[in-house]
Design a protein around this motif. Structure first.
Motif, short mmCIF file in Angstrom:
data_model
loop_
_atom_site.label_atom_id
_atom_site.label_comp_id
_atom_site.label_asym_id
_atom_site.label_seq_id
_atom_site.Cartn_x
_atom_site.Cartn_y
_atom_site.Cartn_z
N SER A 27 90.10 -3.23 74.29
CA SER A 27 90.25 -3.51 72.86
C SER A 27 89.33 -4.62 72.37
O SER A 27 89.08 -4.73 71.17
N ILE A 28 88.79 -5.42 73.29
CA ILE A 28 87.90 -6.50 72.85
C ILE A 28 86.50 -5.99 72.53
O ILE A 28 85.69 -6.69 71.93
N PHE A 29 86.23 -4.75 72.94
CA PHE A 29 84.91 -4.18 72.67
C PHE A 29 84.89 -3.58 71.28
O PHE A 29 85.82 -2.91 70.88
N LYS A 30 83.82 -3.80 70.54
CA LYS A 30 83.74 -3.37 69.15
C LYS A 30 82.93 -2.09 69.00
O LYS A 30 81.86 -1.93 69.58
N ILE A 31 83.48 -1.18 68.21
CA ILE A 31 82.77 0.04 67.81
C ILE A 31 82.91 0.16 66.31
O ILE A 31 84.02 0.16 65.79
N ASN A 32 81.79 0.28 65.60
CA ASN A 32 81.87 0.49 64.16
C ASN A 32 80.87 1.54 63.68
O ASN A 32 80.58 1.63 62.49
N ALA A 33 80.38 2.33 64.61
CA ALA A 33 79.48 3.45 64.29
C ALA A 33 79.46 4.37 65.49
O ALA A 33 79.92 3.98 66.58
N GLY A 34 78.95 5.55 65.33
CA GLY A 34 78.86 6.43 66.49
C GLY A 34 78.42 7.83 66.13
O GLY A 34 78.29 8.19 64.96
N SER A 35 78.18 8.60 67.17
CA SER A 35 77.72 9.99 67.00
C SER A 35 78.43 10.87 68.01
O SER A 35 78.87 10.40 69.07
N TRP A 36 78.53 12.12 67.64
CA TRP A 36 79.02 13.15 68.56
C TRP A 36 77.88 14.14 68.83
O TRP A 36 77.22 14.59 67.90
N TYR A 37 77.67 14.43 70.10
CA TYR A 37 76.71 15.43 70.54
C TYR A 37 77.47 16.52 71.27
O TYR A 37 78.61 16.32 71.71
N ARG A 38 76.82 17.64 71.45
CA ARG A 38 77.41 18.68 72.29
C ARG A 38 76.31 19.38 73.08
O ARG A 38 75.16 19.42 72.67
N GLN A 39 76.73 19.92 74.20
CA GLN A 39 75.81 20.66 75.06
C GLN A 39 76.50 21.89 75.60
O GLN A 39 77.49 21.78 76.33
N ALA A 40 75.98 23.03 75.21
CA ALA A 40 76.50 24.30 75.70
C ALA A 40 75.72 24.69 76.95
O ALA A 40 74.59 24.24 77.16
N PRO A 41 76.30 25.54 77.81
CA PRO A 41 75.61 25.95 79.04
C PRO A 41 74.24 26.55 78.73
O PRO A 41 74.10 27.41 77.86
N GLY A 42 73.23 26.04 79.42
CA GLY A 42 71.89 26.57 79.25
C GLY A 42 71.17 26.10 78.01
O GLY A 42 70.05 26.56 77.73
N LYS A 43 71.78 25.20 77.27
CA LYS A 43 71.17 24.72 76.04
C LYS A 43 70.99 23.21 76.09
O LYS A 43 71.62 22.52 76.87
N GLN A 44 70.10 22.73 75.22
CA GLN A 44 69.88 21.30 75.13
C GLN A 44 71.03 20.62 74.38
O GLN A 44 71.71 21.24 73.56
N ARG A 45 71.21 19.35 74.68
CA ARG A 45 72.21 18.57 73.95
C ARG A 45 71.75 18.43 72.50
O ARG A 45 70.58 18.14 72.24
N GLU A 46 72.68 18.63 71.58
CA GLU A 46 72.34 18.54 70.16
C GLU A 46 73.28 17.61 69.43
O GLU A 46 74.46 17.47 69.78
N LEU A 47 72.76 16.99 68.39
CA LEU A 47 73.56 16.10 67.57
C LEU A 47 74.46 16.93 66.67
O LEU A 47 74.00 17.84 65.98
N VAL A 48 75.72 16.59 66.66
CA VAL A 48 76.70 17.30 65.83
C VAL A 48 76.99 16.51 64.56
O VAL A 48 76.98 17.06 63.45
N ALA A 49 77.25 15.22 64.70
CA ALA A 49 77.59 14.39 63.55
C ALA A 49 77.39 12.93 63.92
O ALA A 49 77.50 12.56 65.08
N SER A 50 77.09 12.13 62.89
CA SER A 50 76.93 10.70 63.12
C SER A 50 77.45 9.93 61.92
O SER A 50 77.45 10.42 60.79
N ILE A 51 77.91 8.71 62.20
CA ILE A 51 78.38 7.81 61.14
C ILE A 51 77.84 6.42 61.44
O ILE A 51 77.89 5.96 62.58
N THR A 52 77.28 5.77 60.42
CA THR A 52 76.68 4.47 60.62
C THR A 52 77.67 3.36 60.27
O THR A 52 78.78 3.60 59.80
#
Length: 123
Positions: A27-52
């Motif tokens: 809980s002492i670690f801070k997060i105030n932004a982030g992104s979600w990526y996904r990777q399907a079998p045989g495919k490259q990892r792709e950005l799904v969504a991000s928030i600054t």
């Protein structure tokens, strides 16, 4: 040790919903932004969504109108709400976020990835 802990993946039928969460390992670690990526079998990892840190949000065209990214600064958590899921959304979903670690000299920021959580959408 700083880790991003993801939860909420699973198996759902097409048209269903799932919610993913990404939180720091302490809980002492801070997060105030982030992104979600996904990777399907045989495919490259792709950005799904991000928030600054200012709340600016971006989505991949393939998920616009169906997925919602949000954050709770008090809980140091980033979320991904997924609705109207399709079989093509099946993938391992990864959280990526800058995490702030308190030190004697202030907060030290580093970039971290979660371990991934499987999302499977059946037709």
């Amino acid at each position: 040790q700083v880790q991003l802990v993801e939860s909420g993946g699973g198996l759902v039928q097409a048209g269903g919903s799932l919610s993913l969460s990404c939180a720091a390992s302490a809980s002492i670690f801070k997060i105030n932004a982030g992104s979600w990526y996904r990777q399907a079998p045989g495919k490259q990892r792709e950005l799904v969504a991000s928030i600054t840190t200012t709340g600016s949000i971006n989505y991949a065209d393939s998920v616009k109108g169906r997925f919602t990214i949000s954050r709770d600064n008090a809980k140091n958590t980033v979320y991904l709400e997924m609705n109207s899921l399709k079989p093509e959304d099946t993938a391992v979903y990864y959280c990526n976020a800058p995490v702030g670690v308190p030190t004697l000299w202030g907060i030290s920021w580093g970039d971290y990835w979660g371990q991934g959580t499987q999302v499977t959408v059946s037709s």
